[in-house]
Motif scaffolding. Structure first.
Motif, PDB file in Angstrom:
ATOM      1  N   GLY A 193       0.837  -1.207   0.000  1.00 22.48           N
ATOM      2  CA  GLY A 193       0.000   0.000   0.000  1.00 22.48           C
ATOM      3  C   GLY A 193       0.869   1.254   0.000  1.00 22.48           C
ATOM      4  N   LYS A 196       2.396   1.675  -3.560  1.00 21.29           N
ATOM      5  CA  LYS A 196       1.369   2.175  -4.490  1.00 21.29           C
ATOM      6  C   LYS A 196       1.085   3.666  -4.223  1.00 21.29           C
ATOM      7  N   PHE A 261       0.827  -4.848 -11.221  1.00 23.17           N
ATOM      8  CA  PHE A 261       0.692  -4.204  -9.915  1.00 23.17           C
ATOM      9  C   PHE A 261       0.497  -2.698 -10.085  1.00 23.17           C
ATOM     10  N   GLU A 264      -3.070  -2.099 -11.778  1.00 15.92           N
ATOM     11  CA  GLU A 264      -4.209  -2.451 -10.931  1.00 15.92           C
ATOM     12  C   GLU A 264      -4.057  -1.916  -9.501  1.00 15.92           C
ATOM     13  N   SER A 266      -2.820  -3.432  -7.064  1.00 16.34           N
ATOM     14  CA  SER A 266      -2.997  -4.403  -5.990  1.00 16.34           C
ATOM     15  C   SER A 266      -2.280  -5.709  -6.303  1.00 16.34           C
ATOM     16  N   SER A 268      -1.488  -9.565  -3.805  1.00 12.27           N
ATOM     17  CA  SER A 268      -1.501 -10.087  -2.443  1.00 12.27           C
ATOM     18  C   SER A 268      -0.242 -10.917  -2.208  1.00 12.27           C
TER      19      SER A 268
END
Ligand SMILES: [Zn+2]
Length: 281
Positions: A193, A196, A261, A264, A266, A268
């Motif tokens: 997070g 990003k 990444f 989008e 995101s 995990s």
């Protein structure tokens, strides 16, 4: 600098506080708060005390990190670090300023020139974008908030972190009892997070980036969260990159494409390895 108490606990140094926070109008600024025209914020520790504590930490071989959020608090700590270096001479001490959120003109360049680590938390900018505009006015908020790219351009060491992921952890300790109160969670500690956010700088409810000229590339954001963060803690011989002789601490992500990444925003974590051994799941 610092010492390992066990394989898992490393005593890095000491943290002191120069000012408060933007949200509570207690971060220390050169100009007053727009929503409180007589308030410049709070200097929570006197300069002389901060100077003396920094000198004492030098003697004990402890790294110093001082919390500074407002532009005036940052200038004040840069001055203190400068005078400690001019008294004690140059050496590799990696003085840190924690948060370095709002920087007056010229301050980003001083981080680079003086070799001060800018230890910043990209996720904090999501919550501050609206309140900075309200409290500092559009012009100041735009010019001086979360200047990640300017700091890198000045050759400062930019280290990302999550900060302590709760807003307040209060210990009230007396002879008979220990009360621990944990208040609400405010920040996610997942570094993806932060990466990003440093690249996109788009706060909730916004369509565009807050101060687009300060957005980082993926490489710069990854570097800030890995090798530079390790360097900021004097741990770069063991951590921060996958290289021979270092600990194999790494994650396996749900995508093998950083382009995905980035597009989008995101991914995990599917597995975590610590010292080369799978620790999760
Ligand atoms: Zn802090």
């Amino acid at each position: 600098m610092g010492r390992a108490i066990s394989q898992w606990i490393y005593l890095g140094g000491v943290k002191a506080f120069a000012d408060g926070s933007l949200g509570s109008n207690s971060a220390l600024f050169h100009e007053p708060y727009v929503d409180e025209p007589h308030n410049y914020g709070l200097q929570v520790t006197e300069s002389e005390i901060l100077y003396n504590m920094t000198m004492a930490s030098e003697k004990s071989g402890l790294q110093v990190a001082i919390h500074a959020i407002g532009d005036r608090a940052n200038d004040l700590i840069l001055d203190i670090y400068e005078s400690v270096v001019s008294t004690n001479g140059m050496r590799d001490r990696r003085f840190r300023i924690e948060h370095a959120q709002h920087l007056a003109p010229g301050a980003a360049a001083r981080f680079g020139r003086q070799g001060i680590v800018a230890s910043v938390q990209p996720l904090h900018l999501l919550g501050d974008a609206d309140s900075a505009t309200k409290k500092l006015g559009m012009d100041r908020a735009q010019k001086e908030s979360y200047l990640f790219r300017s700091l890198l351009a000045s050759n400062a060491l930019l280290a990302f972190g999550s900060d302590w992921p709760v807003s307040i952890l209060r210990f009230i300790n007396n002879y008979l009892s220990l009360h621990i109160t944990v208040y609400r969670l405010v920040v996610d500690i997942n570094p993806l997070g932060g990466i990003k956010t440093a690249m996109k700088r788009i706060p909730p409810g916004w369509d565009d980036a807050w101060i687009p000229s300060e957005c980082l590339t993926l490489n710069d954001a990854l570097k800030a969260h890995t090798i530079s963060a390790a360097r900021a803690c004097f741990l770069d011989n063991d951590l921060g990159s996958l290289s021979p002789g270092k600990l194999a601490d790494f994650v396996i992500l749900s995508t093998d494409s950083w382009d995905y990444f980035v597009a989008e925003g995101s991914a995990s974590v599917e597995a975590t390895y610590v010292s080369g051994e799978r620790a999760y799941p």
